[in-house]
Write an enzyme that holds these catalytic residues in place. Structure first.
Site, PDB file in Angstrom:
ATOM      1  N   THR A  95      -4.123  -1.598   9.874  1.00  0.00           N
ATOM      2  CA  THR A  95      -5.419  -0.960   9.727  1.00  0.00           C
ATOM      3  C   THR A  95      -6.497  -1.990  10.010  1.00  0.00           C
ATOM      4  O   THR A  95      -6.229  -3.198  10.007  1.00  0.00           O
ATOM      5  CB  THR A  95      -5.614  -0.410   8.301  1.00  0.00           C
ATOM      6  OG1 THR A  95      -5.431  -1.486   7.380  1.00  0.00           O
ATOM      7  CG2 THR A  95      -4.596   0.684   8.002  1.00  0.00           C
ATOM      8  N   GLY A  96      -7.697  -1.549  10.249  1.00  0.00           N
ATOM      9  CA  GLY A  96      -8.801  -2.464  10.472  1.00  0.00           C
ATOM     10  C   GLY A  96      -8.729  -3.135  11.823  1.00  0.00           C
ATOM     11  O   GLY A  96      -8.272  -2.555  12.801  1.00  0.00           O
ATOM     12  N   CYS A  97      -9.153  -4.393  11.865  1.00  0.00           N
ATOM     13  CA  CYS A  97      -9.246  -5.130  13.116  1.00  0.00           C
ATOM     14  C   CYS A  97      -7.872  -5.563  13.579  1.00  0.00           C
ATOM     15  O   CYS A  97      -7.239  -6.415  12.979  1.00  0.00           O
ATOM     16  CB  CYS A  97     -10.124  -6.370  12.900  1.00  0.00           C
ATOM     17  SG  CYS A  97     -10.431  -7.263  14.420  1.00  0.00           S
ATOM     18  N   VAL A  98      -7.390  -4.949  14.645  1.00  0.00           N
ATOM     19  CA  VAL A  98      -6.058  -5.271  15.147  1.00  0.00           C
ATOM     20  C   VAL A  98      -6.170  -5.898  16.513  1.00  0.00           C
ATOM     21  O   VAL A  98      -5.232  -6.220  17.146  1.00  0.00           O
ATOM     22  CB  VAL A  98      -5.145  -4.014  15.197  1.00  0.00           C
ATOM     23  CG1 VAL A  98      -4.865  -3.552  13.787  1.00  0.00           C
ATOM     24  CG2 VAL A  98      -5.729  -2.930  16.025  1.00  0.00           C
TER      25      VAL A  98
END
Length: 98
Positions: A95-98
């Site tokens: 999740t988030g910044c990948v």
């Protein structure tokens, strides 16, 4: 080649316990990616981190822990390095910044 374990709609393992290194190679192959020792090492590192912390590490933290730069990860994987590492490594979708 048919994958013999259940996957979700995006190709992530439904059951993390189904994972093994041969399956990782098969999953990468279905994405037209040739598994290398370096990529397998990154997958092992991500799995170890997940086992220790219970979460998929953000890419910057993972890169630092793994001794590679974020840029190198993008050079290897082209797009979404953590997503592919998790997908092929039997880990939950990051999740988030990948």
């Amino acid at each position: 080649m048919a994958i013999s374990v259940p996957l979700d709609g995006e190709g992530f393992l439904v059951n993390r316990d189904d994972w093994n290194e041969d399956l990782a190679r098969e999953l990468a192959q279905t994405d037209d990616f040739e598994m290398t020792d370096q990529v397998m090492d990154l997958i092992r590192a991500a799995r170890a981190s997940y086992d220790d912390d219970g979460v998929v590490p953000p890419i910057r933290i993972f890169a630092k822990k793994s001794g590679v730069s974020t840029k190198e990860l993008y050079n290897i994987f082209k797009k979404g390095p953590m997503k592919l590492i998790c997908k092929w490594g039997g880990l939950p979708k990051p999740t988030g910044c990948v």
